[in-house]
Design a protein around this motif. Structure first.
Motif, PDB file in Angstrom:
ATOM      1  N   ALA E  63      20.441  -0.012   6.374  1.00  0.00           N
ATOM      2  CA  ALA E  63      19.341  -0.322   7.286  1.00  0.00           C
ATOM      3  C   ALA E  63      18.121  -0.786   6.489  1.00  0.00           C
ATOM      4  CB  ALA E  63      19.013   0.870   8.157  1.00  0.00           C
ATOM      5  N   ALA E  64      18.371  -1.398   5.339  1.00  0.00           N
ATOM      6  CA  ALA E  64      17.261  -1.937   4.555  1.00  0.00           C
ATOM      7  C   ALA E  64      16.477  -2.969   5.351  1.00  0.00           C
ATOM      8  CB  ALA E  64      17.766  -2.530   3.243  1.00  0.00           C
ATOM      9  N   VAL E 298      13.709  -4.607  -3.106  1.00  0.00           N
ATOM     10  CA  VAL E 298      14.894  -4.646  -2.243  1.00  0.00           C
ATOM     11  C   VAL E 298      15.694  -3.347  -2.250  1.00  0.00           C
ATOM     12  CG1 VAL E 298      15.131  -7.138  -2.532  1.00  0.00           C
ATOM     13  CG2 VAL E 298      16.374  -5.605  -4.067  1.00  0.00           C
ATOM     14  N   CYS E 299      16.606  -3.256  -1.284  1.00  0.00           N
ATOM     15  CA  CYS E 299      17.650  -2.214  -1.240  1.00  0.00           C
ATOM     16  C   CYS E 299      17.113  -0.814  -0.999  1.00  0.00           C
ATOM     17  CB  CYS E 299      18.516  -2.251  -2.492  1.00  0.00           C
ATOM     18  SG  CYS E 299      19.609  -3.685  -2.453  1.00  0.00           S
ATOM     19  N   LEU E 300      16.134  -0.685  -0.131  1.00  0.00           N
ATOM     20  CA  LEU E 300      15.641   0.632   0.256  1.00  0.00           C
ATOM     21  C   LEU E 300      15.964   0.832   1.735  1.00  0.00           C
ATOM     22  CD1 LEU E 300      12.257   2.123  -0.766  1.00  0.00           C
ATOM     23  CD2 LEU E 300      13.181   2.420   1.511  1.00  0.00           C
ATOM     24  N   ASP E 301      16.754   1.830   2.037  1.00  0.00           N
ATOM     25  CA  ASP E 301      17.197   2.094   3.408  1.00  0.00           C
ATOM     26  C   ASP E 301      16.383   3.260   3.963  1.00  0.00           C
ATOM     27  OD1 ASP E 301      18.422   3.020   5.696  1.00  0.00           O
ATOM     28  OD2 ASP E 301      20.444   2.822   4.930  1.00  0.00           O
ATOM     29  N   PRO E 302      15.381   2.982   4.791  1.00  0.00           N
ATOM     30  CA  PRO E 302      14.458   4.036   5.219  1.00  0.00           C
ATOM     31  C   PRO E 302      15.137   5.148   6.001  1.00  0.00           C
ATOM     32  CG  PRO E 302      13.684   1.858   5.909  1.00  0.00           C
ATOM     33  CD  PRO E 302      15.073   1.683   5.381  1.00  0.00           C
ATOM     34  N   ALA E 310      10.479   7.734  -0.603  1.00  0.00           N
ATOM     35  CA  ALA E 310      10.931   6.465  -1.154  1.00  0.00           C
ATOM     36  C   ALA E 310      10.060   5.304  -0.682  1.00  0.00           C
ATOM     37  CB  ALA E 310      12.389   6.215  -0.773  1.00  0.00           C
ATOM     38  N   VAL E 311       9.700   5.311   0.580  1.00  0.00           N
ATOM     39  CA  VAL E 311       8.894   4.191   1.064  1.00  0.00           C
ATOM     40  C   VAL E 311       7.510   4.209   0.408  1.00  0.00           C
ATOM     41  CG1 VAL E 311       8.039   5.336   3.128  1.00  0.00           C
ATOM     42  CG2 VAL E 311       8.186   2.860   3.067  1.00  0.00           C
ATOM     43  N   LYS E 312       6.987   5.388   0.170  1.00  0.00           N
ATOM     44  CA  LYS E 312       5.705   5.457  -0.531  1.00  0.00           C
ATOM     45  C   LYS E 312       5.850   4.918  -1.955  1.00  0.00           C
ATOM     46  CE  LYS E 312       3.428   9.122   2.082  1.00  0.00           C
ATOM     47  NZ  LYS E 312       3.011  10.540   2.087  1.00  0.00           N
ATOM     48  N   SER E 313       6.969   5.180  -2.589  1.00  0.00           N
ATOM     49  CA  SER E 313       7.184   4.619  -3.915  1.00  0.00           C
ATOM     50  C   SER E 313       7.249   3.094  -3.856  1.00  0.00           C
ATOM     51  CB  SER E 313       8.475   5.170  -4.527  1.00  0.00           C
ATOM     52  OG  SER E 313       8.363   6.561  -4.737  1.00  0.00           O
ATOM     53  N   ALA E 314       7.878   2.564  -2.820  1.00  0.00           N
ATOM     54  CA  ALA E 314       7.981   1.108  -2.699  1.00  0.00           C
ATOM     55  C   ALA E 314       6.597   0.479  -2.536  1.00  0.00           C
ATOM     56  CB  ALA E 314       8.882   0.743  -1.519  1.00  0.00           C
ATOM     57  N   VAL E 315       5.758   1.073  -1.714  1.00  0.00           N
ATOM     58  CA  VAL E 315       4.400   0.543  -1.542  1.00  0.00           C
ATOM     59  C   VAL E 315       3.636   0.649  -2.872  1.00  0.00           C
ATOM     60  CG1 VAL E 315       2.207   0.860  -0.344  1.00  0.00           C
ATOM     61  CG2 VAL E 315       4.346   1.076   0.921  1.00  0.00           C
ATOM     62  N   HIS E 316       3.840   1.738  -3.566  1.00  0.00           N
ATOM     63  CA  HIS E 316       3.138   1.938  -4.833  1.00  0.00           C
ATOM     64  C   HIS E 316       3.575   0.877  -5.848  1.00  0.00           C
ATOM     65  CE1 HIS E 316       1.004   4.042  -7.973  1.00  0.00           C
ATOM     66  NE2 HIS E 316       0.786   5.101  -7.232  1.00  0.00           N
ATOM     67  N   VAL E 317       4.839   0.513  -5.838  1.00  0.00           N
ATOM     68  CA  VAL E 317       5.318  -0.570  -6.714  1.00  0.00           C
ATOM     69  C   VAL E 317       4.516  -1.843  -6.449  1.00  0.00           C
ATOM     70  CG1 VAL E 317       7.260  -2.160  -7.059  1.00  0.00           C
ATOM     71  CG2 VAL E 317       7.632   0.311  -7.148  1.00  0.00           C
ATOM     72  N   MET E 318       4.351  -2.174  -5.163  1.00  0.00           N
ATOM     73  CA  MET E 318       3.599  -3.371  -4.794  1.00  0.00           C
ATOM     74  C   MET E 318       2.152  -3.280  -5.282  1.00  0.00           C
ATOM     75  SD  MET E 318       3.118  -4.799  -0.907  1.00  0.00           S
ATOM     76  CE  MET E 318       1.473  -4.280  -0.383  1.00  0.00           C
ATOM     77  N   LEU E 319       1.529  -2.114  -5.101  1.00  0.00           N
ATOM     78  CA  LEU E 319       0.116  -1.969  -5.473  1.00  0.00           C
ATOM     79  C   LEU E 319      -0.052  -1.918  -6.996  1.00  0.00           C
ATOM     80  CD1 LEU E 319      -1.064   0.609  -2.774  1.00  0.00           C
ATOM     81  CD2 LEU E 319      -1.150  -1.899  -2.687  1.00  0.00           C
ATOM     82  N   SER E 320       0.888  -1.314  -7.703  1.00  0.00           N
ATOM     83  CA  SER E 320       0.800  -1.298  -9.163  1.00  0.00           C
ATOM     84  C   SER E 320       0.938  -2.715  -9.718  1.00  0.00           C
ATOM     85  CB  SER E 320       1.904  -0.406  -9.749  1.00  0.00           C
ATOM     86  OG  SER E 320       1.705   0.943  -9.410  1.00  0.00           O
ATOM     87  N   PHE E 321       1.835  -3.475  -9.115  1.00  0.00           N
ATOM     88  CA  PHE E 321       2.021  -4.870  -9.527  1.00  0.00           C
ATOM     89  C   PHE E 321       0.731  -5.666  -9.303  1.00  0.00           C
ATOM     90  CE2 PHE E 321       3.643  -9.214  -8.384  1.00  0.00           C
ATOM     91  CZ  PHE E 321       4.199  -9.548  -9.610  1.00  0.00           C
ATOM     92  N   LEU E 322       0.103  -5.452  -8.150  1.00  0.00           N
ATOM     93  CA  LEU E 322      -1.150  -6.163  -7.867  1.00  0.00           C
ATOM     94  C   LEU E 322      -2.278  -5.678  -8.772  1.00  0.00           C
ATOM     95  CD1 LEU E 322      -0.989  -6.482  -3.984  1.00  0.00           C
ATOM     96  CD2 LEU E 322      -0.722  -8.305  -5.686  1.00  0.00           C
ATOM     97  N   THR E 323      -2.243  -4.431  -9.189  1.00  0.00           N
ATOM     98  CA  THR E 323      -3.221  -3.938 -10.157  1.00  0.00           C
ATOM     99  C   THR E 323      -3.121  -4.746 -11.446  1.00  0.00           C
ATOM    100  OG1 THR E 323      -3.154  -1.709  -9.229  1.00  0.00           O
ATOM    101  CG2 THR E 323      -3.929  -1.913 -11.491  1.00  0.00           C
ATOM    102  N   GLY E 324      -1.890  -4.956 -11.908  1.00  0.00           N
ATOM    103  CA  GLY E 324      -1.698  -5.796 -13.096  1.00  0.00           C
ATOM    104  C   GLY E 324      -2.231  -7.197 -12.859  1.00  0.00           C
ATOM    105  N   TYR E 325      -1.931  -7.723 -11.671  1.00  0.00           N
ATOM    106  CA  TYR E 325      -2.352  -9.085 -11.338  1.00  0.00           C
ATOM    107  C   TYR E 325      -3.879  -9.211 -11.347  1.00  0.00           C
ATOM    108  CZ  TYR E 325      -2.533 -13.480  -8.690  1.00  0.00           C
ATOM    109  OH  TYR E 325      -2.775 -14.765  -8.280  1.00  0.00           O
ATOM    110  N   CYS E 326      -4.574  -8.202 -10.852  1.00  0.00           N
ATOM    111  CA  CYS E 326      -6.046  -8.203 -10.883  1.00  0.00           C
ATOM    112  C   CYS E 326      -6.533  -8.241 -12.333  1.00  0.00           C
ATOM    113  CB  CYS E 326      -6.592  -6.924 -10.241  1.00  0.00           C
ATOM    114  SG  CYS E 326      -6.813  -7.033  -8.486  1.00  0.00           S
TER     115      CYS E 326
END
Lengths: 332, 332, 332, 332, 332, 332
Positions: E63-64, E298-302, E310-326
């Motif tokens: 159900a990803a 990808v590949c996270l089935d809530p 797990a979903v909080k980790s996925a959001v954190h991945v996105m925000l950590s990546f954007l932190t690098g981008y900043c």
């Protein structure tokens, strides 16, 4: 009393007086007495409760051993007053004797303890109605053997609510949760024809077991038939037949008789089973009958329960049965 | 035989003889035969089972694809002997053909495989009664098309137990789990008036779908009406009407017809739905009818089950249907 | 072959050839051989697996008896190829002997069966490395006693990964899951100083137990200390000490050594415990040692698992241990 | 419109037109209007919905405060078309006003807000039928007080579906979820004899509460009696009696009236309770009655729900009630 | 403004102004803009988000597809302000484009839509950094093909965090979630040597896949090796090697790279995997690199998540990546 | 004693003597004394425990109010003996005072009770070390105010383990679980510069809160920084700084400081958080410090726990802290 330094805590020496003040309106856990740190005066009780926390004898792993404690914790959700019948169970004096001792590794020793517990009960206060909270169904054989030991001349009948015959082969399984009724027949504690089982299902009892039942005259009504005829009528018929043939009727409620959708905590329950309100009515009728003298409730594994629905049903079975018992006293 | 070094293990060459000895008393998994490592002799079977593990065609994510394996694992909880009817299903010879091949990414190819599976079934052993374990409801369209391919002149009727019409728009969704009946009507495989749906609910079918149903003459009885009239009477009426108009009646059981409180594993199930004992009676009646020639069971997602209650109901549906089928043979 | 009527089903006589074709690339369940319906040729195996499904001997209710079957089902998620070491376990020939027979109500009989199973193993194919899948920790005492029965002159040492000493009082509990090491010491099967326990916790072992351990010379490293020193260093030191004093080292892994947040399926696990990657490294080091000759994995209750995390860790323990064992062979 | 660069995304300015195109066939969430970013034109609505997310006033911890949002999310599973009655609820114009403001720590302030919300509703658009989504049962007292504030001369009656009297002692508990009916009686907002409670259970209401009920003339029918007499008959009788004595009938549905096996999300629900289809029929009958002018749905804790079964039942209660209301309009 | 009749409700026309007032202090869901009911002015955005809710292409049911919505709902738990770095992500302007259209039964059509979505993205606003929320890993192949279609001359490298190679056989599985990297190599979209995979495990990748990887020059670091070397060092090395050989680095995060005990929602995750803080550091480093131009998760089935970890980790991945981008922008 | 009729039940008057016999080896629940039915002799205790079951003040619904009872039930899983340090906590005399009285609907009254409880504690036995089991974080403000009331001239410092600052706006939320530290600063109970917070996260604290912290001189170390520097070093530094500026250090442990994958029972916990063994070490160090005089443990909601992992961590925090405290006494 003014020098107690914690006005915001419940002062310990005030708790008792507070409780006694509200005698007339009790929750079930406030009503049922337990053994304190003294040997009580045994006389004057109407009902005795006994926990029998054995489920190591189950064929599949079960935590039914946790059921007595879980049932006790659930008492606090119930009033003693039964609005349906305008009747307050607190007219009865009930003593919870605690649990039969368990050996960690020796099941037969535990079985012996169970038998002795019932024998002591019948010796020291035979005037009480005992209700046993299992544990698995293997305990029923031991409890009835303990009864028979003290009352060797009584003819004992069994009113069983169950999805299964519980007549499986003792030689293969030993005194496990699938064999109690056969155990009782083969040990000549009871006669097969003095058993009436209500709630059996197609597909969950082999033909060999039915042949054994027929050979020994065990009576039964399948759930499908009971649903057509009406539960109350079936129970009344069974009691009428038993009362003419036995001195004592023992009621055993295997909680897997309930539909699995209403009792996820009994893994051997099945779809198409009995509904809770049908079971409550059935045991209330049984409780009214003057020859009914004991009941056990078995095979409920609280770890599989969902939202405590099953344990609440188990407590309700006990209270509905006692409602019937109160009625009986009124009639007398 | 005395030199086997593990007296405490089951000796492998003894297992078979042990099993054959107890032939007369079987569990369902001991009774149903499976394909071994040889092509079997096809003749002599009465019933063929087919797993159809497709649920990628579901509108909402579903693991109904796991249902065939989960149903097979649950067989071991059931006896072949039906105590309610004193009838042993093992008089029937049943072969489980295994599962239709699935393509990982090409749903239309999988659909083609499903159709071909039914066509092969009807070609090579048309004397057997096929029961299909879905999968989602999209498979029903393919299975009936496969049947029609081999029997182009037969008029096929459908007795459907379902909360939904399954008449949604093919153009929007493709051959998904909401469209099978419409698919069959629009492809002229069946006629709308040869469908009778029992168990529909208010609030779960749009007016547009009802209009489509009316326009094509699809018959239906809502759950509310069925409850008032009595399930058995509704099923008998539906069969009577269908028998006069078609040659073959195909039964399709969408498990979401059950009340959601009795079937958490069908997310599209609703409160106020059918109860399990009503469904078991209904399919048993259908199984007795001589024009009923196939059944499928669909839309059960085992991942959402609680305490295996739903999968046990699905197996019971199959066994109740075969109970009816046995009765039919007796009557003939 | 062209007349097989189901092109969309897997043709049964083709399955084997398909599997043999991919010999070089196996999943664990395709690699491990099981007893078929013939007594096999025992020679030629490197490793034997034995299921020991006993958990009625647990102090608290446990379904660890289901663990062997659950571990077997999980094999299909693992390759035999270990990318980390570029090493393929399939160079080893492994035979799964099945499960030791269980008696429903007589635990001591089952214990006897377990002892006999190990004795038979050492008698009939002493050249294999046995790995036992428990069951609870009571089985370790029986397995080592069975070993000792056949090799009475061997000095046996134990490398134990555990949150607890497992030195509780035999007289109080009998041969339960809290007593196996004491059982072995008191029966003089092993000496206390030949036990090295890694992973013990503060607050989960009484002072009396530590006193007992000290009196009998049992060695141990608490988890807190192991974390400071480094797991690999601790394991290497323990092995070095044991190799100078014993002939055979038996590894026993109580899965409750893992942190409870990584192993919800071991109810006696604790916070602050070992992490999975530490345990995998530890058993791989042990597997390389030439005096290490057996391992068991115990006390995992699959009913409490979340998302199969614990059972996958248990299988990984077995495969990491065999990785070490392969390395050992390479070195020889 | 051709320069929108994402043909594979839903074009935002097309969403609305798409929705308006299918006006005739709506899901519940497409039908019910919500406050946008403008103050709406209040006139023209038939029904107003109000969320009352207060459950801090519950005696036991409850997350019933999450119920309004969870009910709103569940709307998308329901059609406005009721197939059972061939009636489309979308003939009604419904406005969801959102939720009453909550104070984090001051429950009495929140209670004041709830009262004011109902007073405003009755002042500004008294022509609408308000439906309130609780929250716990404490809100009912505030909602009816708000009504009374605007219509001081109306005699208000209550049709209550509940396992409990909700007549507990205000002095002990304050305005909590066990006291709303007593609160209304003691504040002389309503008279005891104008309350009719259906679904009460034995064992879940003390004798003191029944005595209070009798003293104030509160009418009630226990679930056991309702099951014998038939639910529809009981509801019709209660309405007939109320209509002769009051001007306005307020319906309050405590979801714990449902059997706990059909509603795990109401921890105070009991076994032997009402079934969902009985409740749906009951509120539909109430909805038809011309003096019924408001309804609330309370005490559903979505965190304890299993597979959304309880929240779907709550939405169905609302839609069944509106079905009755539509019928009423037809009759007029 | 004084005539708004509900002082206890949030006045709708006040909500916006309230929100704009607190501009300087935002939650993630208040910061990320979504498509309203008008086509927006595309210019001025720094980052674009795209949901790709496809998981029908998964080998095992997943159900990803629900992950994009679940991630969006979890945004409200996160501030835009990163205290660790004293950096506020709200300096970036981010637009959530919504989800790529899905066809119910035609996976290849959906794949085409995904490719077109990326192509449109690169055509209409190539200045933005796209982040894609899957969906399963099959989408990565389509997204990179869409990129390549618009930038045919760019050399694209992949930095992959994954437990698996994802190099399985396209002919056997089609474009499924086990084949995306092979798909890209065989279609000559990328070169094998421009892939660097971090986090691979022993026992979860066959030797054949490693041989394929070696033959095509795919680089990789197993988790065990990364743990020894230090994650940051491994990532920096991989980036250094890629930057010398390609124009664009695409980061793909398969959430099954996390240890299964920290991510129950990725059923293919394993014990012994990466820890969340290691992954957050890794993607932040990647985000800083000037050649990194896109990322997918990808590949996270809530449905398998526990407590939203797990979903909080996925959001954190996105925000950590954007932190690098900043950071990167600061450096420029 | 020979006439007790139930040899298989524990004779009630024997229980106490049995317990006193094993004094030297205690479980935590046997060691900690509770108020019996008499007012005890207050002198002679080293540590006092207080349950503070308030979570109605939580911003999101929480059942942290159940935590004190759940922690008490978990005591029986812990020995008093700490093997890691060879130290037995039972040298301390500990009294559990029970729970602070709760008002069902008036949170401010409950807050007053909490403050008074601490004031009484400091008045009547100031020589004891109090440990408070919350409840949510709002209680910390009340507890410290109660302390200050009795010791108005003491400078109080706070060592806080927390994912959040807990400095949110009192005017908006009242004395809720997001505001305790601000409450203490604004009421001038403590100074901002005397707070040191360890474990804060990026993305879970707004810039406004950091600005407030900076303005008031609140010290903090983010989790990311603590992980780089080493937890023990960070704690020692913080204590060193505080000891030079204050008279009393109060430790407050918000359980959401733990990584969400190790603490599902704290819904506000985050991925990337502290690990349990790091927290245990940290509080043990704090416990050793002579100026540390109290600790609370807050914000653990047992209903969200998985396999009791979180509650066991909470008990371990208490015991690790007391281990440090014992050490301190040894040093003196």
């Amino acid at each position: 009393m003014t020098d107690y330094p914690y006005p915001m805590l419940d002062r310990p020496d005030m708790i008792w007086s507070k409780q006694t003040n509200k005698k007339s309106d009790l929750k079930v856990h406030e009503w049922i007495e337990t053994l304190g740190d003294k040997v009580p005066d045994w006389s004057g009780y109407d009902v005795t409760l006994l926990g029998v926390p054995l489920s190591k004898s189950s064929i599949s792993t079960s935590a039914a051993c946790e059921n007595p404690e879980v049932m006790r914790r659930a008492w606090k959700s119930f009033e003693t007053y039964n609005l349906d019948e305008d009747l307050d169970l607190s007219v009865l004096k009930v003593l919870d004797l605690g649990n039969v001792k368990q050996h960690t590794t020796d099941i037969l020793q535990t079985h012996e303890n169970i038998k002795e517990a019932m024998a002591s009960l019948r010796t020291y206060h035979p005037h009480t109605l005992p209700i046993m909270m299992g544990g698995d169904h293997s305990i029923t054989a031991m409890l009835i053997k303990g009864w028979k030991q003290i009352h060797p001349d009584e003819r004992i009948g069994i009113l069983q609510f169950d999805t299964h015959f519980d007549l499986r082969d003792l030689k293969e399984l030993g005194p496990a949760n699938g064999t109690p009724i056969r155990n009782l027949i083969e040990s000549e504690t009871i006669k097969g024809k003095h058993v009436h089982n209500i709630g059996l299902h197609g597909f969950f009892n082999s033909r060999a077991l039915r042949d054994y039942a027929d050979k020994h005259g065990v009576c039964y009504t399948t759930m499908k038939k009971a649903r057509k005829q009406g539960m109350n009528s079936v129970v009344n018929e069974a009691l009428k037949k038993l009362e003419s043939e036995v001195d004592t009727i023992y009621v055993t409620v295997d909680m897997d008789v309930l539909d699995i959708t209403q009792n996820p905590a009994a893994p051997a329950a099945t779809p198409g089973g009995m509904y809770t309100h049908e079971l409550f009515d059935a045991v209330q009728i049984a409780g009214e009958h003057p020859k009914v003298k004991a009941m056990d409730i078995v095979c409920l594994d609280p770890r599989k329960d969902v939202g405590d629905m099953a344990v609440k049903s188990a407590v309700h079975v006990m209270l509905s049965f006692l409602t019937g018992y109160c009625r009986r006293s009124e009639d007398e």
